[in-house]
Design a protein around this motif. Structure first.
Motif, mmCIF file in Angstrom:
data_model
loop_
_atom_site.group_PDB
_atom_site.id
_atom_site.type_symbol
_atom_site.label_atom_id
_atom_site.label_comp_id
_atom_site.label_asym_id
_atom_site.label_seq_id
_atom_site.Cartn_x
_atom_site.Cartn_y
_atom_site.Cartn_z
ATOM 1 N N MET A 1 -5.123 5.544 -2.677
ATOM 2 C CA MET A 1 -4.029 4.733 -2.157
ATOM 3 C C MET A 1 -2.702 5.311 -2.618
ATOM 4 N N ASN A 2 -1.707 5.340 -1.729
ATOM 5 C CA ASN A 2 -0.386 5.827 -2.092
ATOM 6 C C ASN A 2 0.638 4.703 -1.974
ATOM 7 N N ASP A 3 1.889 5.021 -2.294
ATOM 8 C CA ASP A 3 2.935 3.997 -2.294
ATOM 9 C C ASP A 3 3.231 3.467 -0.906
ATOM 10 N N GLU A 4 2.804 4.189 0.130
ATOM 11 C CA GLU A 4 3.075 3.770 1.504
ATOM 12 C C GLU A 4 1.956 2.879 2.058
ATOM 13 N N THR A 5 0.863 2.742 1.316
ATOM 14 C CA THR A 5 -0.262 1.950 1.797
ATOM 15 C C THR A 5 0.127 0.474 1.917
ATOM 16 N N LEU A 6 -0.215 -0.106 3.049
ATOM 17 C CA LEU A 6 0.010 -1.541 3.252
ATOM 18 C C LEU A 6 -1.221 -2.272 2.720
ATOM 19 N N VAL A 7 -1.064 -2.933 1.587
ATOM 20 C CA VAL A 7 -2.184 -3.614 0.936
ATOM 21 C C VAL A 7 -2.267 -5.037 1.473
ATOM 22 N N MET A 8 -3.295 -5.303 2.298
ATOM 23 C CA MET A 8 -3.485 -6.623 2.902
ATOM 24 C C MET A 8 -4.824 -7.212 2.486
ATOM 25 N N THR A 9 -5.148 -7.052 1.225
ATOM 26 C CA THR A 9 -6.389 -7.596 0.684
ATOM 27 C C THR A 9 -6.147 -9.019 0.178
ATOM 28 N N PRO A 10 -7.191 -9.840 0.137
ATOM 29 C CA PRO A 10 -7.036 -11.225 -0.351
ATOM 30 C C PRO A 10 -7.083 -11.296 -1.870
ATOM 31 N N GLY A 11 -6.246 -10.534 -2.516
ATOM 32 C CA GLY A 11 -6.163 -10.481 -3.951
ATOM 33 C C GLY A 11 -7.079 -9.403 -4.528
ATOM 34 N N PRO A 12 -6.499 -8.544 -5.403
ATOM 35 C CA PRO A 12 -5.089 -8.512 -5.719
ATOM 36 C C PRO A 12 -4.237 -8.196 -4.489
ATOM 37 N N THR A 13 -3.093 -8.835 -4.401
ATOM 38 C CA THR A 13 -2.210 -8.637 -3.274
ATOM 39 C C THR A 13 -1.200 -7.534 -3.592
ATOM 40 N N ALA A 14 -0.418 -7.185 -2.576
ATOM 41 C CA ALA A 14 0.742 -6.332 -2.826
ATOM 42 C C ALA A 14 1.699 -7.088 -3.748
ATOM 43 N N ILE A 15 2.398 -6.360 -4.607
ATOM 44 C CA ILE A 15 3.305 -6.979 -5.581
ATOM 45 C C ILE A 15 4.742 -6.605 -5.228
ATOM 46 N N PRO A 16 5.610 -7.592 -5.037
ATOM 47 C CA PRO A 16 6.996 -7.283 -4.695
ATOM 48 C C PRO A 16 7.719 -6.515 -5.802
ATOM 49 N N VAL A 17 8.762 -5.808 -5.416
ATOM 50 C CA VAL A 17 9.465 -4.927 -6.343
ATOM 51 C C VAL A 17 10.015 -5.688 -7.546
ATOM 52 N N ASP A 18 10.601 -6.866 -7.334
ATOM 53 C CA ASP A 18 11.200 -7.587 -8.452
ATOM 54 C C ASP A 18 10.149 -8.043 -9.460
ATOM 55 N N VAL A 19 8.936 -8.316 -8.984
ATOM 56 C CA VAL A 19 7.856 -8.701 -9.899
ATOM 57 C C VAL A 19 7.393 -7.485 -10.700
ATOM 58 N N ARG A 20 7.300 -6.336 -10.039
ATOM 59 C CA ARG A 20 6.943 -5.113 -10.759
ATOM 60 C C ARG A 20 8.004 -4.761 -11.796
ATOM 61 N N ASN A 21 9.258 -4.918 -11.405
ATOM 62 C CA ASN A 21 10.342 -4.597 -12.339
ATOM 63 C C ASN A 21 10.341 -5.519 -13.548
ATOM 64 N N ALA A 22 9.924 -6.770 -13.341
ATOM 65 C CA ALA A 22 9.899 -7.714 -14.454
ATOM 66 C C ALA A 22 8.954 -7.239 -15.556
ATOM 67 N N MET A 23 7.886 -6.555 -15.174
ATOM 68 C CA MET A 23 6.928 -6.068 -16.166
ATOM 69 C C MET A 23 7.521 -4.967 -17.036
ATOM 70 N N ALA A 24 8.579 -4.333 -16.550
ATOM 71 C CA ALA A 24 9.178 -3.215 -17.288
ATOM 72 C C ALA A 24 10.153 -3.678 -18.357
ATOM 73 N N ARG A 25 10.374 -4.982 -18.457
ATOM 74 C CA ARG A 25 11.265 -5.509 -19.492
ATOM 75 C C ARG A 25 10.742 -5.167 -20.887
ATOM 76 N N SER A 26 11.653 -5.031 -21.804
ATOM 77 C CA SER A 26 11.245 -4.848 -23.193
ATOM 78 C C SER A 26 10.479 -6.089 -23.642
ATOM 79 N N ALA A 27 9.283 -5.881 -24.163
ATOM 80 C CA ALA A 27 8.395 -7.004 -24.471
ATOM 81 C C ALA A 27 8.693 -7.598 -25.845
ATOM 82 N N MET A 28 8.917 -8.903 -25.892
ATOM 83 C CA MET A 28 9.051 -9.582 -27.175
ATOM 84 C C MET A 28 7.679 -9.738 -27.822
#
Length: 356
Positions: free
Chosen positions: A1-28
Motif C-alpha cells: 500500500m502507498n500513500d495514494e491508496t484509498l483505504v475503504m476498509t471497515p476498520g482500521p479506517t483511513a486516518i485524517p491528516v490532523d489526527v496523524r499529526n496529533a500523534m507526532a506531539r511531544s509525549a508527556m
C-alpha cells in the motif's frame, strides 16, 4: 500500500491528516507529569459526550477485542449463566470469552441475515437465571446492524447486566448507551484513529458487580480502573494514541453528532444504491438491517479476486468477508473519515470498472 491508496476498509479506517499529526506531539509522561491527569479527565469527558452518557468512561490500552474479553472477565464469576446473543461472527464469539472466564454461555444464535425477536428473548429470560447478556450492535463481517432497544429494556427489567460490542457503530450511528451496562468501542473504527485503544462506558450496576466478582486477571480486568486506592492509571498509557483519539473526538464534536450520523446514513445509502445498480445486494438482504457504517455485498466465490484487482488496478483497498464467508463477501467501510460521498463514488466507480 502507498500513500495514494484509498483505504475503504471497515476498520482500521483511513486516518485524517490532523489526527496523524496529533500523534507526532511531544509525549508527556503519564506516570509522573502532573498535567496528564487533567488532560486525561478532559479526554474522558469528550468521549462521554460522543457516547452520550453520564456513565463512567474508561480507555484501555489495547485493540477492541481487549474490551470484549475484559468486560466478560470482570463481570462473570465461575458457573454463572450468561446469555450470548449471536447473529454474526463476533456475537457468537462472546461465548468463548464466557467459557474462559469460567461461566456458562447460553447461546441464542440465529441466522446471520436475521434480527432478534424480542419475544423470544423474553421467553429465554423467563426460563433462566442469567447474570449478564452479551451482544453485538454492528456485525462488521456482514454489515448487519441490530436494533436492541426493546431487548435491552427486557434485560434491564430482569436485572440482567448487558455487555454490547459497539466497536464499529459508536461515532457513526446512534447507540442506546443509556440502556447498556458496558458499552465497548474501538479507536480504529468510526473514530478514524489508529488501532490500539478500547473505549468503555461502565454503569453503576456494572461497577457493583465487578467489585463483588473475584478477579483472576489484571490487564484484562476493569477493576483496577475503578479502585480509588490505586494509582491514577493501572499502567503506563499509550499517550500518542490518546492524542490521536483526542483529535478524532474533536472532529466529531465540532461537526455535531446529528450531522455525523446523517453523513454516515447518506453515504451508506449511496454505497448500496451504486451496488444494486451493479447487480449486487447487501448481505443482510433487509434494508432495515443494513449498517450505516459498513456495507457487505454478496459476491460468491470472487471476493478475494476482486479485492486484489481493486488494489492492483485502482489503488482502492476494501475488505472481504471473514471465516467461511471470506471469499463470498466484499466489504466497503464508509465509517468515520471514510463516510464521504466522494470516497464512496471513487470506490464504486473502480468496482464498476472491475465488474464490467
Amino acid at each position: 500500500m502507498n500513500d495514494e491508496t484509498l483505504v475503504m476498509t471497515p476498520g482500521p479506517t483511513a486516518i485524517p491528516v490532523d489526527v496523524r499529526n496529533a500523534m507526532a506531539r511531544s509525549a508527556m509522561n503519564p506516570d509522573v507529569d502532573p498535567e496528564f491527569a487533567s488532560y486525561y479527565e478532559t479526554l474522558l469527558d469528550k468521549l462521554a459526550r460522543v457516547y452520550d452518557t453520564n456513565d463512567e468512561m474508561v480507555i484501555l490500552g489495547g485493540e477492541g477485542i481487549l474490551g470484549l474479553e475484559a468486560a466478560v472477565t470482570s463481570l462473570v464469576a465461575s458457573d454463572e449463566d450468561v446469555l450470548c446473543l449471536g447473529n454474526g461472527l463476533y456475537g457468537d464469539g462472546f461465548s468463548d470469552f464466557v467459557e474462559m472466564a469460567g461461566g456458562n454461555p447460553v447461546s441464542h444464535s440465529i441466522d446471520y441475515t436475521d434480527g432478534f425477536d424480542a419475544d423470544e428473548i423474553a421467553s429465554l429470560v423467563e426460563g433462566n437465571d442469567f447474570t449478564a447478556a452479551t451482544m453485538v450492535h454492528c456485525e462488521t463481517p456482514t454489515g448487519l446492524l441490530n436494533d436492541f432497544e426493546e431487548i435491552l429494556t427486557i434485560l434491564r427489567d430482569a436485572g440482567i447486566l448487558t455487555v454490547v460490542d459497539a466497536v464499529s457503530s459508536l461515532g457513526g450511528t446512534p447507540v442506546p448507551v443509556e440502556h447498556i451496562d458496558v458499552c465497548l468501542g474501538g479507536s480504529q473504527k468510526c473514530f478514524s484513529s489508529p488501532p490500539g485503544l478500547t473505549t468503555v462506558s461502565v454503569s453503576d450496576s456494572a461497577w457493583e458487580k465487578v467489585e463483588n466478582t473475584e478477579q483472576d486477571s489484571f490487564y484484562t480486568s476493569l477493576e483496577p480502573w475503578h479502585d480509588p486506592d490505586f494509582s491514577f492509571l493501572p499502567y503506563t498509557h499509550l499517550v500518542s494514541n490518546l492524542y490521536a483519539l483526542d483529535a478524532s473526538l474533536d472532529r466529531i464534536l465540532d461537526e455535531g453528532l446529528k450531522s455525523v450520523f446523517a453523513r454516515h446514513e447518506e453515504t451508506a445509502q449511496l454505497c448500496r444504491k451504486r451496488g444494486r445498480e451493479l447487480g449486487l445486494e447487501p448481505f443482510p438482504g433487509t434494508e432495515s438491517l443494513c449498517s450505516p457504517t459498513v456495507t457487505a455485498f454478496e459476491i460468491e466465490g470472487r471476493a478475494k479476486e476482486i479485492q486484489r484487482r481493486l488494489h492492483d488496478s485502482h489503488d482502492v483497498l476494501v475488505a472481504t468477508g471473514l471465516g467461511e464467508m471470506a471469499d463470498d463477501i466484499l466489504r466497503i467501510g464508509h465509517m468515520g473519515y471514510n463516510a464521504q460521498k466522494s470516497r464512496v463514488e471513487t470506490t464504486m466507480d473502480a468496482l464498476e470498472s472491475i465488474l464490467d
